[in-house]
Design a protein around this motif. Structure first.
Motif, PDB file in Angstrom:
ATOM      1  N   ARG A   1       0.847  -1.197   0.000  1.00 24.26           N
ATOM      2  CA  ARG A   1       0.000   0.000   0.000  1.00 24.26           C
ATOM      3  C   ARG A   1       0.884   1.248   0.000  1.00 24.26           C
ATOM      4  NH1 ARG A   1      -3.206  -3.240  -1.074  1.00 24.26           N
ATOM      5  NH2 ARG A   1      -5.081  -3.899   0.053  1.00 24.26           N
ATOM      6  N   PRO A   2       0.373   2.343  -0.610  1.00 23.67           N
ATOM      7  CA  PRO A   2       1.113   3.609  -0.592  1.00 23.67           C
ATOM      8  C   PRO A   2       0.837   4.407   0.694  1.00 23.67           C
ATOM      9  CG  PRO A   2      -0.843   3.798  -1.986  1.00 23.67           C
ATOM     10  CD  PRO A   2      -0.861   2.408  -1.419  1.00 23.67           C
ATOM     11  N   TYR A   3       1.845   5.092   1.183  1.00 23.81           N
ATOM     12  CA  TYR A   3       1.684   5.985   2.345  1.00 23.81           C
ATOM     13  C   TYR A   3       2.421   7.295   2.092  1.00 23.81           C
ATOM     14  CZ  TYR A   3      -0.502   2.117   4.559  1.00 23.81           C
ATOM     15  OH  TYR A   3      -1.394   1.103   4.814  1.00 23.81           O
TER      16      TYR A   3
ATOM     17  N   PHE B   1       2.186   8.343   9.154  1.00 28.12           N
ATOM     18  CA  PHE B   1       1.070   8.471  10.099  1.00 28.12           C
ATOM     19  C   PHE B   1      -0.073   7.640   9.509  1.00 28.12           C
ATOM     20  CE2 PHE B   1      -2.481  11.535  11.585  1.00 28.12           C
ATOM     21  CZ  PHE B   1      -2.711  10.785  12.715  1.00 28.12           C
TER      22      PHE B   1
ATOM     23  N   GLU C   1      -3.677   5.191   9.697  1.00 21.77           N
ATOM     24  CA  GLU C   1      -4.946   4.818  10.332  1.00 21.77           C
ATOM     25  C   GLU C   1      -5.174   3.326  10.121  1.00 21.77           C
ATOM     26  OE1 GLU C   1      -8.215   7.381   9.568  1.00 21.77           O
ATOM     27  OE2 GLU C   1      -9.673   5.963  10.414  1.00 21.77           O
TER      28      GLU C   1
ATOM     29  N   LYS D   1      -6.446  -4.661   5.063  1.00 26.68           N
ATOM     30  CA  LYS D   1      -5.588  -5.814   4.758  1.00 26.68           C
ATOM     31  C   LYS D   1      -4.161  -5.585   5.234  1.00 26.68           C
ATOM     32  CE  LYS D   1      -8.466  -6.804   0.788  1.00 26.68           C
ATOM     33  NZ  LYS D   1      -9.181  -5.515   0.927  1.00 26.68           N
ATOM     34  N   LEU D   2      -3.538  -4.495   4.754  1.00 25.25           N
ATOM     35  CA  LEU D   2      -2.158  -4.263   5.217  1.00 25.25           C
ATOM     36  C   LEU D   2      -2.137  -3.637   6.613  1.00 25.25           C
ATOM     37  CD1 LEU D   2       0.833  -4.540   4.562  1.00 25.25           C
ATOM     38  CD2 LEU D   2       0.803  -2.173   3.759  1.00 25.25           C
ATOM     39  N   THR D   3      -3.072  -2.721   6.894  1.00 27.41           N
ATOM     40  CA  THR D   3      -2.969  -2.022   8.189  1.00 27.41           C
ATOM     41  C   THR D   3      -3.075  -2.968   9.398  1.00 27.41           C
ATOM     42  OG1 THR D   3      -5.267  -1.276   8.007  1.00 27.41           O
ATOM     43  CG2 THR D   3      -3.553   0.317   7.406  1.00 27.41           C
TER      44      THR D   3
ATOM     45  N   ASP E   1     -15.967   3.462  -0.830  1.00 28.06           N
ATOM     46  CA  ASP E   1     -15.421   2.626   0.235  1.00 28.06           C
ATOM     47  C   ASP E   1     -15.737   3.196   1.617  1.00 28.06           C
ATOM     48  OD1 ASP E   1     -14.221   1.082  -1.696  1.00 28.06           O
ATOM     49  OD2 ASP E   1     -12.390   2.256  -1.692  1.00 28.06           O
TER      50      ASP E   1
HETATM   51  C1  LIG Z   1      -1.390   8.273  -2.500  1.00 27.41           C
HETATM   52  C2  LIG Z   1      -1.895   7.628  -1.231  1.00 27.41           C
HETATM   53  C3  LIG Z   1      -1.351   7.980  -0.009  1.00 27.41           C
HETATM   54  C4  LIG Z   1      -1.829   7.415   1.170  1.00 27.41           C
HETATM   55  N1  LIG Z   1      -1.310   7.825   2.356  1.00 27.41           N
HETATM   56  C5  LIG Z   1      -1.812   7.326   3.514  1.00 27.41           C
HETATM   57  C6  LIG Z   1      -1.341   7.799   4.770  1.00 27.41           C
HETATM   58  O1  LIG Z   1      -0.475   8.672   4.867  1.00 27.41           O
HETATM   59  N2  LIG Z   1      -1.867   7.239   5.897  1.00 27.41           N
HETATM   60  C7  LIG Z   1      -2.850   6.268   5.827  1.00 27.41           C
HETATM   61  O2  LIG Z   1      -3.281   5.797   6.895  1.00 27.41           O
HETATM   62  N3  LIG Z   1      -3.315   5.829   4.645  1.00 27.41           N
HETATM   63  C8  LIG Z   1      -2.814   6.321   3.494  1.00 27.41           C
HETATM   64  N4  LIG Z   1      -3.277   5.849   2.307  1.00 27.41           N
HETATM   65  C9  LIG Z   1      -4.218   4.705   2.299  1.00 27.41           C
HETATM   66  C10 LIG Z   1      -3.389   3.409   2.341  1.00 27.41           C
HETATM   67  O3  LIG Z   1      -2.735   3.215   1.113  1.00 27.41           O
HETATM   68  C11 LIG Z   1      -4.270   2.176   2.593  1.00 27.41           C
HETATM   69  O4  LIG Z   1      -5.302   2.124   1.672  1.00 27.41           O
HETATM   70  C12 LIG Z   1      -4.840   2.179   4.004  1.00 27.41           C
HETATM   71  O5  LIG Z   1      -3.781   2.221   4.957  1.00 27.41           O
HETATM   72  C13 LIG Z   1      -5.663   0.915   4.284  1.00 27.41           C
HETATM   73  O6  LIG Z   1      -4.886  -0.202   3.943  1.00 27.41           O
HETATM   74  P1  LIG Z   1      -5.474  -1.674   4.116  1.00 27.41           P
HETATM   75  O7  LIG Z   1      -4.638  -2.591   3.263  1.00 27.41           O
HETATM   76  O8  LIG Z   1      -5.565  -2.018   5.570  1.00 27.41           O
HETATM   77  O9  LIG Z   1      -6.916  -1.588   3.552  1.00 27.41           O
HETATM   78  P2  LIG Z   1      -7.307  -1.418   2.010  1.00 27.41           P
HETATM   79  O10 LIG Z   1      -7.410  -2.784   1.378  1.00 27.41           O
HETATM   80  O11 LIG Z   1      -6.384  -0.447   1.349  1.00 27.41           O
HETATM   81  O12 LIG Z   1      -8.688  -0.749   2.156  1.00 27.41           O
HETATM   82  C14 LIG Z   1      -9.758  -1.403   2.823  1.00 27.41           C
HETATM   83  C15 LIG Z   1     -10.957  -0.506   2.800  1.00 27.41           C
HETATM   84  O13 LIG Z   1     -10.776   0.641   3.648  1.00 27.41           O
HETATM   85  C16 LIG Z   1     -10.873   1.851   2.908  1.00 27.41           C
HETATM   86  N5  LIG Z   1      -9.918   2.789   3.543  1.00 27.41           N
HETATM   87  C17 LIG Z   1      -8.576   2.870   3.337  1.00 27.41           C
HETATM   88  N6  LIG Z   1      -8.044   3.807   4.145  1.00 27.41           N
HETATM   89  C18 LIG Z   1      -9.058   4.305   4.875  1.00 27.41           C
HETATM   90  C19 LIG Z   1      -9.155   5.290   5.888  1.00 27.41           C
HETATM   91  N7  LIG Z   1      -8.089   5.970   6.319  1.00 27.41           N
HETATM   92  N8  LIG Z   1     -10.355   5.528   6.429  1.00 27.41           N
HETATM   93  C20 LIG Z   1     -11.451   4.864   6.014  1.00 27.41           C
HETATM   94  N9  LIG Z   1     -11.439   3.929   5.047  1.00 27.41           N
HETATM   95  C21 LIG Z   1     -10.261   3.648   4.495  1.00 27.41           C
HETATM   96  C22 LIG Z   1     -10.527   1.422   1.484  1.00 27.41           C
HETATM   97  O14 LIG Z   1     -10.996   2.317   0.517  1.00 27.41           O
HETATM   98  C23 LIG Z   1     -11.192   0.060   1.401  1.00 27.41           C
HETATM   99  O15 LIG Z   1     -12.595   0.119   1.253  1.00 27.41           O
HETATM  100  C24 LIG Z   1      -2.836   6.426   1.111  1.00 27.41           C
HETATM  101  C25 LIG Z   1      -3.373   6.049  -0.126  1.00 27.41           C
HETATM  102  C26 LIG Z   1      -2.926   6.640  -1.279  1.00 27.41           C
HETATM  103  C27 LIG Z   1      -3.551   6.234  -2.595  1.00 27.41           C
END
Ligand SMILES: Cc1cc2nc3c(=O)[nH]c(=O)nc-3n(C[C@H](O)[C@H](O)[C@H](O)COP(=O)(O)OP(=O)(O)OC[C@H]3O[C@@H](n4cnc5c(N)ncnc54)[C@H](O)[C@@H]3O)c2cc1C
Length: 256
Positions: free
Chosen positions: A61-63, A77, A79, A88-90, A255
């Motif tokens: 995932r990108p951050y 930082f 969430e 999934k990744l968080t 989402d």
């Molecule tokens: C350019 C870019 C920069 C990003 N920078 C950050 C960052 O600095 N910090 C950060 O925490 N995340 C950031 N994100 C989001 C990050 O990439 C992940 O999507 C997020 O951390 C959730 O990852 P996951 O694999 O747990 O869930 P995912 O499989 O990515 O997402 C699961 C579900 O949760 C939703 N979702 C994702 N993030 C959030 C959220 N914060 N609140 C509510 N719903 C959410 C998704 O849309 C999806 O429906 C960024 C995304 C992009 C495209």
């Protein structure tokens, strides 16, 4: 090829071939907000506003990066998105600690950069959406630059989600070219009982603040980062009447 599989849990050979970051610091702020500090295994360059892609167990995932390029470690930082909500990744990141290893893509990406064509920058973010602005301003100050003004507006449901507020408040006190406004959208929630600042969604406060600060369309860029609903609303309110804006979406509206 050096494999990172033992540390990252990747089974995909392409991900196993990636360089790594070591977690060198972690701080938790609420039950779902935390910062990580990362040390890359290879030289890693980026511009303020860009993002790094990290991964574990075949998920990447990108951050956006909160630190600025002059700092020793990469600060993120994050969430935590609960698995019940699709995270999934968080959940994997949340379980990690100092000393653990993740993969990283070797190049930073992203075009959400400070637009130097404008002197006034209105930086609107919700919760983690504040991250790119932290990097812009830290770098600007480190470079001892002048000639630009920053108007940071942060929104969250609860005041304990601000996290960078102390840093911005100090900057506001010490620099006349930095303003900081923070606002909670759920003032009646018991979690906000000790909050005495602005209330309401940050998107609703943009027009009045831009007016109060006496900004002009010609000299101002409005940056929008974080919650897609906030981004859409500010675009409706400001973009539709000729204000310049740019945006970075962390996730998609459907989402939410
Ligand atoms: C350019 C870019 C920069 C990003 N920078 C950050 C960052 O600095 N910090 C950060 O925490 N995340 C950031 N994100 C989001 C990050 O990439 C992940 O999507 C997020 O951390 C959730 O990852 P996951 O694999 O747990 O869930 P995912 O499989 O990515 O997402 C699961 C579900 O949760 C939703 N979702 C994702 N993030 C959030 C959220 N914060 N609140 C509510 N719903 C959410 C998704 O849309 C999806 O429906 C960024 C995304 C992009 C495209």
């Amino acid at each position: 090829m050096v494999s990172n599989a033992e540390f990252t849990g990747h089974t995909d050979p392409r991900l196993q071939a990636l360089p790594t970051v070591k977690i060198v610091g972690r701080q938790d702020y609420t039950e779902d907000l935390f910062k990580l500090w990362l040390e890359p295994s290879v030289p890693f360059t980026f511009k303020p506003g860009q993002y790094i892609t990290i991964g574990s167990k075949d998920i990447e995932r990108p951050y956006s990066i909160a630190s600025s390029p002059h700092e020793e470690y990469i600060e993120l930082f994050i969430e935590y998105v609960h698995p019940e909500h699709g995270g999934k990744l968080t959940p994997l990141l949340y379980a990690q600690n100092v000393g653990d290893i993740l993969s990283m893509r070797p190049r930073a990406k992203g075009i959400f950069l400070l637009d130097e064509n404008y002197s006034d920058h209105v930086l609107v973010g919700t919760v983690t959406g504040i991250v790119p602005y932290v990097s812009y301003i830290r770098q600007f100050l480190n470079d001892k630059r002048t000639g630009h003004r920053f108007f940071v507006m942060e929104g969250a449901s609860h005041f304990d989600e601000f996290v960078y507020d102390q840093e911005f408040e100090e900057l506001q006190s010490n620099h006349d070219f930095i303003e900081f406004v923070s606002t909670v959208s759920r003032p009646n929630d018991p979690r906000n009982k000790n909050w005495h600042g602005s209330v309401g969604r940050v998107n609703n406060l943009v027009p009045d603040n831009v007016d109060r600060w006496g900004l002009s369309k010609q000299n101002t860029m409005i940056y929008l980062c974080g919650n897609p609903g906030m981004i859409e609303d500010v675009k409706d309110k400001m973009g539709s009447v000729g204000w310049n804006y740019c945006e970075e979406r962390f996730w998609k509206e459907e989402d939410d």
